[in-house]
Design an enzyme around this catalytic site. Structure first.
Site, PDB file in Angstrom:
ATOM      1  N   LYS A   1       5.542   1.965  -3.091  1.00 26.66           N
ATOM      2  CA  LYS A   1       5.345   3.480  -3.508  1.00 26.66           C
ATOM      3  C   LYS A   1       5.577   3.318  -5.067  1.00 26.66           C
ATOM      4  CE  LYS A   1       4.709   7.701  -2.218  1.00 26.66           C
ATOM      5  NZ  LYS A   1       3.990   8.118  -0.940  1.00 26.66           N
TER       6      LYS A   1
ATOM      7  N   THR B   1      -5.193  13.314   5.298  1.00 25.79           N
ATOM      8  CA  THR B   1      -3.558  13.624   5.663  1.00 25.79           C
ATOM      9  C   THR B   1      -3.406  14.889   6.474  1.00 25.79           C
ATOM     10  OG1 THR B   1      -3.117  12.441   3.752  1.00 25.79           O
ATOM     11  CG2 THR B   1      -1.110  13.387   4.789  1.00 25.79           C
TER      12      THR B   1
ATOM     13  N   ASN C   1      -2.918  19.026  -1.656  1.00 26.37           N
ATOM     14  CA  ASN C   1      -3.811  18.396  -0.977  1.00 26.37           C
ATOM     15  C   ASN C   1      -3.403  18.241   0.572  1.00 26.37           C
ATOM     16  OD1 ASN C   1      -4.432  15.357   0.381  1.00 26.37           O
ATOM     17  ND2 ASN C   1      -5.947  16.121  -0.680  1.00 26.37           N
TER      18      ASN C   1
ATOM     19  N   GLN D   1       7.228   4.073   4.083  1.00 22.84           N
ATOM     20  CA  GLN D   1       5.767   3.728   4.112  1.00 22.84           C
ATOM     21  C   GLN D   1       5.708   2.365   4.914  1.00 22.84           C
ATOM     22  OE1 GLN D   1       3.957   5.689   1.693  1.00 22.84           O
ATOM     23  NE2 GLN D   1       2.291   5.176   3.172  1.00 22.84           N
TER      24      GLN D   1
ATOM     25  N   LYS E   1       5.374   3.590   8.448  1.00 18.77           N
ATOM     26  CA  LYS E   1       4.221   4.362   8.589  1.00 18.77           C
ATOM     27  C   LYS E   1       2.837   3.401   8.481  1.00 18.77           C
ATOM     28  CE  LYS E   1       3.921   7.661   5.435  1.00 18.77           C
ATOM     29  NZ  LYS E   1       3.636   8.707   4.373  1.00 18.77           N
TER      30      LYS E   1
ATOM     31  N   LYS F   1       0.827  -1.376   0.147  1.00 13.83           N
ATOM     32  CA  LYS F   1      -0.047   0.104  -0.052  1.00 13.83           C
ATOM     33  C   LYS F   1       0.869   1.112   0.077  1.00 13.83           C
ATOM     34  CE  LYS F   1      -3.906   2.214   0.198  1.00 13.83           C
ATOM     35  NZ  LYS F   1      -3.412   2.824  -0.868  1.00 13.83           N
TER      36      LYS F   1
ATOM     37  N   GLY G   1      -2.983   8.187  -4.166  1.00 16.95           N
ATOM     38  CA  GLY G   1      -2.415   9.446  -4.852  1.00 16.95           C
ATOM     39  C   GLY G   1      -1.026   9.795  -3.960  1.00 16.95           C
ATOM     40  N   ASP G   2      -0.401  10.865  -4.367  1.00 12.06           N
ATOM     41  CA  ASP G   2       0.869  11.736  -3.736  1.00 12.06           C
ATOM     42  C   ASP G   2       0.792  12.848  -4.507  1.00 12.06           C
ATOM     43  OD1 ASP G   2       3.209  11.187  -1.623  1.00 12.06           O
ATOM     44  OD2 ASP G   2       3.917  11.837  -3.178  1.00 12.06           O
TER      45      ASP G   2
HETATM   46  P1  NDP Z   1       0.329  17.744  -4.200  1.00 10.45           P
HETATM   47  O1  NDP Z   1       0.627  17.425  -5.631  1.00 10.45           O
HETATM   48  O2  NDP Z   1      -1.157  17.935  -3.758  1.00 10.45           O
HETATM   49  O3  NDP Z   1       1.054  19.170  -3.614  1.00 10.45           O
HETATM   50  C1  NDP Z   1       2.274  19.468  -3.574  1.00 10.45           C
HETATM   51  C2  NDP Z   1       2.678  20.583  -2.923  1.00 10.45           C
HETATM   52  O4  NDP Z   1       3.972  20.826  -2.809  1.00 10.45           O
HETATM   53  C3  NDP Z   1       2.302  21.739  -4.225  1.00 10.45           C
HETATM   54  O5  NDP Z   1       2.165  23.037  -3.541  1.00 10.45           O
HETATM   55  C4  NDP Z   1       3.683  21.793  -4.947  1.00 10.45           C
HETATM   56  O6  NDP Z   1       4.027  23.039  -5.376  1.00 10.45           O
HETATM   57  C5  NDP Z   1       4.709  21.523  -3.691  1.00 10.45           C
HETATM   58  N1  NDP Z   1       5.972  20.929  -3.981  1.00 10.45           N
HETATM   59  C6  NDP Z   1       5.846  19.791  -4.819  1.00 10.45           C
HETATM   60  N2  NDP Z   1       7.444  19.481  -5.081  1.00 10.45           N
HETATM   61  C7  NDP Z   1       8.074  20.674  -4.714  1.00 10.45           C
HETATM   62  C8  NDP Z   1       9.545  21.016  -4.779  1.00 10.45           C
HETATM   63  N3  NDP Z   1      10.397  20.114  -5.391  1.00 10.45           N
HETATM   64  N4  NDP Z   1       9.781  22.172  -4.241  1.00 10.45           N
HETATM   65  C9  NDP Z   1       9.062  22.915  -3.518  1.00 10.45           C
HETATM   66  N5  NDP Z   1       7.573  22.693  -3.586  1.00 10.45           N
HETATM   67  C10 NDP Z   1       7.209  21.536  -3.953  1.00 10.45           C
HETATM   68  O7  NDP Z   1       0.903  16.813  -3.131  1.00 10.45           O
HETATM   69  P2  NDP Z   1       0.469  16.172  -1.788  1.00 10.45           P
HETATM   70  O8  NDP Z   1      -0.096  17.560  -0.770  1.00 10.45           O
HETATM   71  O9  NDP Z   1      -0.479  15.102  -1.772  1.00 10.45           O
HETATM   72  O10 NDP Z   1       1.902  15.808  -1.030  1.00 10.45           O
HETATM   73  C11 NDP Z   1       2.448  16.855  -0.480  1.00 10.45           C
HETATM   74  C12 NDP Z   1       3.608  15.976   0.534  1.00 10.45           C
HETATM   75  O11 NDP Z   1       2.917  15.141   1.276  1.00 10.45           O
HETATM   76  C13 NDP Z   1       4.427  14.966  -0.239  1.00 10.45           C
HETATM   77  O12 NDP Z   1       5.758  14.820   0.627  1.00 10.45           O
HETATM   78  C14 NDP Z   1       3.590  13.657  -0.151  1.00 10.45           C
HETATM   79  O13 NDP Z   1       4.482  12.596  -0.259  1.00 10.45           O
HETATM   80  C15 NDP Z   1       3.257  13.898   1.532  1.00 10.45           C
HETATM   81  N6  NDP Z   1       1.945  13.035   1.765  1.00 10.45           N
HETATM   82  C16 NDP Z   1       1.068  12.923   0.830  1.00 10.45           C
HETATM   83  C17 NDP Z   1      -0.164  12.181   1.214  1.00 10.45           C
HETATM   84  C18 NDP Z   1      -1.386  12.401   0.583  1.00 10.45           C
HETATM   85  O14 NDP Z   1      -2.364  11.786   1.149  1.00 10.45           O
HETATM   86  N7  NDP Z   1      -1.660  13.147  -0.595  1.00 10.45           N
HETATM   87  C19 NDP Z   1      -0.310  11.462   2.437  1.00 10.45           C
HETATM   88  C20 NDP Z   1       1.068  11.328   3.379  1.00 10.45           C
HETATM   89  C21 NDP Z   1       2.212  12.159   2.821  1.00 10.45           C
HETATM   90  P3  NDP Z   1       3.937  22.836  -7.296  1.00 10.45           P
HETATM   91  O15 NDP Z   1       2.413  23.092  -7.465  1.00 10.45           O
HETATM   92  O16 NDP Z   1       4.735  24.509  -7.665  1.00 10.45           O
HETATM   93  O17 NDP Z   1       4.641  21.868  -7.881  1.00 10.45           O
HETATM   94  O1  2IT Z   2       2.795   8.982   1.734  1.00 13.14           O
HETATM   95  C1  2IT Z   2       1.731   8.590   1.863  1.00 13.14           C
HETATM   96  O2  2IT Z   2       1.373   8.003   2.969  1.00 13.14           O
HETATM   97  C2  2IT Z   2       0.509   8.570   0.806  1.00 13.14           C
HETATM   98  N1  2IT Z   2       0.826   9.309  -0.341  1.00 13.14           N
HETATM   99  C3  2IT Z   2      -0.839   8.131   0.862  1.00 13.14           C
HETATM  100  C4  2IT Z   2      -0.672   6.632   0.699  1.00 13.14           C
HETATM  101  C5  2IT Z   2      -2.030   5.901   0.299  1.00 13.14           C
HETATM  102  O3  2IT Z   2      -1.897   4.757   0.209  1.00 13.14           O
HETATM  103  O4  2IT Z   2      -2.884   6.335   0.716  1.00 13.14           O
END
Ligand code: NDP
Ligand code: 2IT
Length: 448
Positions: free
Chosen positions: A129, A212, A243, A114, A117, A93, A168-169
């Site tokens: 992943k 998240t 997100n 992961q 976590k 997952k 997603g991520d």
């Molecule tokens: P999104 O794609 O929705 O948003 C990512 C955000 O981070 C955007 O604002 C983006 O800006 C910015 N960003 C991405 N790459 C960079 C970079 N290299 N430098 C600066 N800013 C950057 O992703 P999420 O919100 O889903 O994910 C954000 C973080 O949270 C990641 O580390 C992800 O692994 C982690 N995460 C996500 C989960 C989920 O359920 N979605 C769960 C647990 C962790 P821009 O638009 O300019 O690229």
């Molecule tokens: O980093 C993370 O935990 C995620 N992007 C969510 C993974 C998931 O399977 O919901």
């Protein structure tokens, strides 16, 4: 750097050698191995049974070509990955990341983290992943759809509801999950819970979108409560505007804090009156535009080029929610000098090892990613449960379960740290608590 335990030192050296040129993976492994040294002193069987050696080597790495045709009729070729790291406690997952920076090392570090976590959630899910170096930015919906269909045409050979369940991520949200699900369902001729983060009309769970960010705030609130304080009345700095960042901003605000910044990879906004989240959602979720648009609607807000500057804004609580290594030692020093009391990681590995160490040494309450952002994948596991039952819970039911899970994660990490003489160190506590369940399962299941 040197480990106290010679076996662990040799294992780490081997990881670096075998995975040359993958610094993010080395960093993630190093942090976990450092945390586990006191555990291995009392559990040498995890070394002798090869649990440690097996833990740092993925079960399988799937790497494939993703050809697709852009809107000009030109054939484009990207790389796709799925790293199935460990399934000792449940089906693989973990999310899919679409970002130009994606290469094997990024997916490997994310897949490795992961494992721990997912174990911490208390739910039966293994670690994986995936992703691609495809950049959804600036692509039309039709291009994103063709890319997702091509990606899934290959990926569908390796996943299934009881085998591996992606989500997603970065760069993979509701739109991408929809296209990926449609193609899977078409090729396999089945309707199953093979992906999470699905739309509500085709098997998605209420509260997964928020999970998240909400979970990050539930975890952080519990950590603050445990130290006699809370979000109420605090000034919060958030990086990112995706997100995780959006729903962290929403929940922190509901809990009585004032969020004053958000960012994207170009720059950050500072709004001393508190972020107007409806506007952020309109700009980022609906229009898919840059965050600098914000100041066109709020004249007294500021936009600054460069995302690093976000850490120079004075705050009580910092929530890095963008990407790995976005907060380094210099940033940590500025945050501490400005009086930060808590840092909780919404992104995966957003703080460098040196920054993390600096926060811990300076008595900043520090919520590590594996624990603090586990609410997303936990709610994904709740989506899997609902799909298996062919039933759905209300928003309130899912949110309540998420809240309980995050409170439990905090206390499990905190008490594991205490048990091994590292009271207050949630980095060690989260790694240890996550590890023990997986290690027990791997030991019981034999050398596989
Ligand atoms: P999104 O794609 O929705 O948003 C990512 C955000 O981070 C955007 O604002 C983006 O800006 C910015 N960003 C991405 N790459 C960079 C970079 N290299 N430098 C600066 N800013 C950057 O992703 P999420 O919100 O889903 O994910 C954000 C973080 O949270 C990641 O580390 C992800 O692994 C982690 N995460 C996500 C989960 C989920 O359920 N979605 C769960 C647990 C962790 P821009 O638009 O300019 O690229
Ligand atoms: O980093 C993370 O935990 C995620 N992007 C969510 C993974 C998931 O399977 O919901």
């Amino acid at each position: 750097m040197s480990f106290k335990n010679q076996y662990i030192q040799d294992l780490y050296n081997q990881v670096v050698k075998r995975n040359a040129g993958e610094p993010e993976f080395h960093q993630a492994v190093r942090e976990v191995l450092e945390s586990l040294e006191p555990v291995l002193e009392v559990h040498p069987e995890y070394i002798t049974s090869g649990v440690m050696a097996r833990l740092v080597e993925p079960d399988r790495i799937i790497k494939f070509r993703v050809p697709w045709v852009d809107d000009h009729g030109v054939v484009q070729v990207n790389r796709g990955f799925r790293i199935q790291f460990n399934k000792a406690i449940g089906p693989y997952k973990g999310g899919l990341r679409f970002h130009p920076s994606v290469y094997e090392g990024i997916i490997k570090f994310l897949g490795f983290e992961q494992i721990f976590k997912n174990s911490l959630t208390g739910l039966p899910i293994g670690g994986a992943k995936g992703g691609s170096d495809f950049d959804p930015k600036g692509k039309s919906d039709a291009e994103v759809m063709r890319f997702c269909q091509s990606f899934m045409t290959e990926l569908c050979k390796h996943i299934a509801a009881d085998t591996d369940v992606p989500a997603g991520d970065i760069g993979v949200g509701a739109r991408e999950i929809g296209f990926l699900y449609g193609q899977y369902s078409r090729i396999r001729n089945e309707f199953s819970g093979v992906l999470t983060g699905k739309g509500l009309t085709y098997g998605g769970s209420l509260a997964r979108t928020e999970a998240t960010g909400y979970g990050l705030c539930y975890f952080t609130e519990e950590m603050l409560n445990d130290h006699g304080t809370s979000f109420k009345g605090k000034t919060v700095v958030i990086s990112g505007s995706g997100n995780v960042a959006i729903y962290a901003c929403q929940k922190a605000t509901q809990l009585g804090a004032k969020v004053v910044t958000m960012s994207d990879s170009n720059g950050y906004i500072y709004d001393k009156n508190g972020i107007d989240l409806d506007l952020i959602k309109q700009i980022k979720e609906k229009e898919r535009k840059r965050i600098k648009e914000y100041v066109n609607y709020h004249a007294d807000a500021e936009y600054h080029e460069g995302c690093k500057g976000v850490w120079t804004v004075k705050c009580d609580i910092a929530l890095p929610c963008a990407t790995q290594n976005e907060l380094d030692l210099e940033d940590a020093k500025i945050l501490v000098a400005n009086g930060v009391m808590a840092v909780s990681e919404g992104a995966n590995m957003p703080s460098t090892i040196e920054a993390t160490q600096y926060f811990i040494n300076n008595n900043v309450l520090f919520g590590p990613a594996k624990a603090a952002n586990a609410g997303g994948v936990a709610t994904s596991a709740l989506e899997m449960s609902q799909n298996s039952m062919r039933y759905s819970w209300t928003f309130e039911e899912v949110d309540q379960k998420l809240h309980n899970i995050m409170i439990n994660i905090y206390h499990n990490a905190s008490s594991a740290a205490k048990r091994f003489g590292l009271e207050g160190n949630l980095v060690a506590g989260a790694n240890i608590a996550g590890f023990l369940k997986v290690a027990d399962a791997m030991y019981a299941e034999g050398v596989v």
